[in-house]
Design a protein around this motif. Structure first.
Motif, PDB file in Angstrom:
ATOM      1  N   ASN A 172       0.818  -1.217   0.000  1.00 56.60           N
ATOM      2  CA  ASN A 172       0.000   0.000   0.000  1.00 56.60           C
ATOM      3  C   ASN A 172       0.850   1.265   0.000  1.00 56.60           C
ATOM      4  O   ASN A 172       0.639   2.168  -0.816  1.00 56.60           O
ATOM      5  N   LEU A 173       1.831   1.341   0.885  1.00 58.99           N
ATOM      6  CA  LEU A 173       2.674   2.535   0.919  1.00 58.99           C
ATOM      7  C   LEU A 173       3.496   2.655  -0.364  1.00 58.99           C
ATOM      8  O   LEU A 173       3.604   3.741  -0.939  1.00 58.99           O
ATOM      9  N   ALA A 176       1.617   3.958  -3.246  1.00 53.29           N
ATOM     10  CA  ALA A 176       1.486   5.410  -3.172  1.00 53.29           C
ATOM     11  C   ALA A 176       2.734   6.100  -3.704  1.00 53.29           C
ATOM     12  O   ALA A 176       2.650   7.141  -4.369  1.00 53.29           O
ATOM     13  N   LYS A 185      -1.432   0.235  -9.657  1.00 53.64           N
ATOM     14  CA  LYS A 185      -2.227   0.949  -8.656  1.00 53.64           C
ATOM     15  C   LYS A 185      -3.726   0.954  -8.936  1.00 53.64           C
ATOM     16  O   LYS A 185      -4.521   1.113  -8.005  1.00 53.64           O
ATOM     17  N   GLY A 189      -6.757   1.548  -4.409  1.00 51.24           N
ATOM     18  CA  GLY A 189      -6.748   2.572  -3.367  1.00 51.24           C
ATOM     19  C   GLY A 189      -7.840   2.359  -2.335  1.00 51.24           C
ATOM     20  O   GLY A 189      -8.650   1.438  -2.461  1.00 51.24           O
ATOM     21  N   PHE A 191      -4.727   4.926  -0.955  1.00 50.92           N
ATOM     22  CA  PHE A 191      -3.327   4.680  -0.666  1.00 50.92           C
ATOM     23  C   PHE A 191      -2.880   5.437   0.582  1.00 50.92           C
ATOM     24  O   PHE A 191      -3.603   6.288   1.114  1.00 50.92           O
ATOM     25  N   SER A 193      -1.263   7.989   3.084  1.00 52.01           N
ATOM     26  CA  SER A 193      -1.286   9.452   3.016  1.00 52.01           C
ATOM     27  C   SER A 193       0.109  10.043   3.169  1.00 52.01           C
ATOM     28  O   SER A 193       1.087   9.341   3.446  1.00 52.01           O
ATOM     29  N   VAL A 195       2.110  11.298   1.002  1.00 58.41           N
ATOM     30  CA  VAL A 195       3.058  10.993  -0.061  1.00 58.41           C
ATOM     31  C   VAL A 195       2.820  11.990  -1.188  1.00 58.41           C
ATOM     32  O   VAL A 195       1.691  12.153  -1.654  1.00 58.41           O
TER      33      VAL A 195
END
Length: 453
Positions: A172-173, A176, A185, A189, A191, A193, A195
């Motif tokens: 997930n990170l 992003a 991607k 989402g 995703f 935050s 970033v």
């Protein structure tokens, strides 16, 4: 049709013992490979795609052999993983010895020497002569996630900047942080935050000097995020999935200098560029930069799953006890493989071999480019070279041509990989063990595929 010279089934010969030849016994895929692909379609989630429609049974030197006896020239190295060569004898022996001793204790429960030895080697080999420490994980994405965690803990800030055309993983990170929507991607989402994205240096398309591109990126960061809120900047020194984009001279040093002046952790994602791939042990060396943190994986362990974060001791030690780790991180068998692979990188001339391969790739591709304006750019370092395909008039990306060339090359027994935000780049990542004759033959096939496209 020729007779396969490699036994398939229970007694497959692999590694350097394989004949170093392109050999097509059947069409690709052959009947036995097709059987596996049918089983895959029924049993494996459709989101797990594949590039080459074969059942691999052996690999080594510069070839991959399938169950039907076809021998394909490998210009992909499993995405820059088998840099020392598939089934490298030293890696095989190290794995066999390690797996006979123990397969797991969890380093966080009962530590073992091989984990520490890998950390010591990384601390010694990565750029910079400052005090360093390392932590081991399983994959590049996991290393990137932990680098961000460490930077946030060290700075007490939360924002992270990644760049256009970046690829950092599928968690997930890291999704992003990754720029490209499809296939990485889209639909996955929301995703992580905090970033943010800045423009990179892409000389073929932006026409900017390194200083100009850095000023543009830094201005955006200062105006839209603010240095006081920023924990880390993360970038691949040569962007991988984004298209093997090499930044203009001066871009990375300017970004590093700005980070140092503002207390921002500079993270070099060397998952794809690390371990001799670019003609230096790490690509950061090519640009004269010393990262605060560096993430590694892929080529680190000769095909075994291992990854690492290495960096300044004071940054790495910012995290509380128990804040880093994982059940399998730094598995003892993978660590043994890594020590053998690192020995090969240091003592078998593989850094120099990467430069030789790069020179051969560049010479051939630039010769093709001189007579074919559909090749808009040839770029890269060492055994990490790419050709970007474009409309010869507008220079617009030509993804259809790229896909056609790759498909035709694979059908003729040469494994090539595409990449690029626009899907219009073929990347060349041969094993550093590939003999010259196979490299040239593989390029002959690619050239013929381009001519016929």
């Amino acid at each position: 049709m020729s007779t396969p010279s490699t036994t398939v089934g229970s007694a497959v010969l692999g590694g350097p013992s394989l004949p170093q030849e392109r050999r097509l016994v059947t069409a690709i895929p052959g009947p036995r490979s097709q059987e596996l692909l049918e089983r895959k379609a029924a049993a494996v989630a459709s989101g797990v795609a594949h590039t080459v429609p074969i059942e691999a049974v052996a690999a080594g030197g510069g070839v991959v052999v399938d169950v039907d006896g076809n021998s394909l020239i490998d210009l992909g190295s499993g995405i820059a993983v088998t840099s020392v060569g598939n089934a490298h004898p030293g890696v095989v022996a190290a794995v066999q010895d390690a797996v006979a001793q123990f397969t797991h204790t969890c380093f966080m429960i009962s530590p073992y020497e091989s984990y520490v030895a890998v950390a010591e080697a990384l601390n010694r080999l990565t750029p910079g002569d400052h005090a360093k420490k390392s932590a081991l994980f399983n994959s590049g994405a996991e290393a990137v996630e932990n680098a961000v965690k460490i930077a946030r803990k060290h700075t007490g800030r939360s924002a992270v900047v990644a760049f256009d055309h970046a690829y950092h993983g599928r968690t997930n990170l890291t999704m992003a942080l990754t720029a490209k929507s499809m296939p990485y991607k889209s639909g996955f989402g929301p995703f992580a935050s905090e970033v943010y994205r800045a423009p990179d240096s892409y000389p073929f398309r932006d026409g900017l000097s390194g200083a100009e591109a850095a000023a543009k990126a830094i201005s955006l960061i200062e105006k839209q995020i603010g240095a006081d809120n920023l924990a880390a900047v993360i970038i691949e020194p040569i962007q991988g999935e984004g298209g093997f984009i090499v930044p203009a001279d001066g871009f990375l040093p300017a970004v590093v200098d700005w980070c140092r002046a503002n207390g921002v952790v500079f993270i070099a994602d060397e998952v794809q560029t690390g371990f001799a791939r670019t003609g230096a042990m790490f690509a950061s060396e090519l640009f004269g930069i010393v990262p605060d943190l560096i993430t590694t994986a892929k080529g680190i362990a000769g095909g075994m799953p291992l990854a690492a974060v290495t960096g300044r001791a004071e940054i790495m030690d910012a995290t509380h006890g128990g804040g880093l780790g994982g059940t399998y991180g730094g598995n003892p068998v993978a660590c043994a493989a890594a020590l053998a692979a690192i020995d090969a990188f240091e003592n078998e001339g593989l850094v120099g071999r990467a430069s030789e391969i790069g020179a051969a790739l560049r010479a051939r591709l630039e010769t093709l480019q001189a007579s074919d304006p559909r090749i808009g750019d040839v770029r890269g370092h060492g055994a990490m070279i790419a050709a970007e395909f474009v409309d010869p008039v507008t220079k617009a990306p030509d993804a259809a041509l790229t896909a056609a060339v790759a498909k035709a090359a694979i059908a003729e027994g040469v494994i090539v990989l595409t990449c690029g935000t626009y899907g219009n780049v073929i990347r060349f990542l041969p094993p550093l063990s590939m003999p010259d004759h196979l490299l040239q033959e593989g390029l002959d096939v690619v050239a013929a595929a381009l001519a016929a496209a």
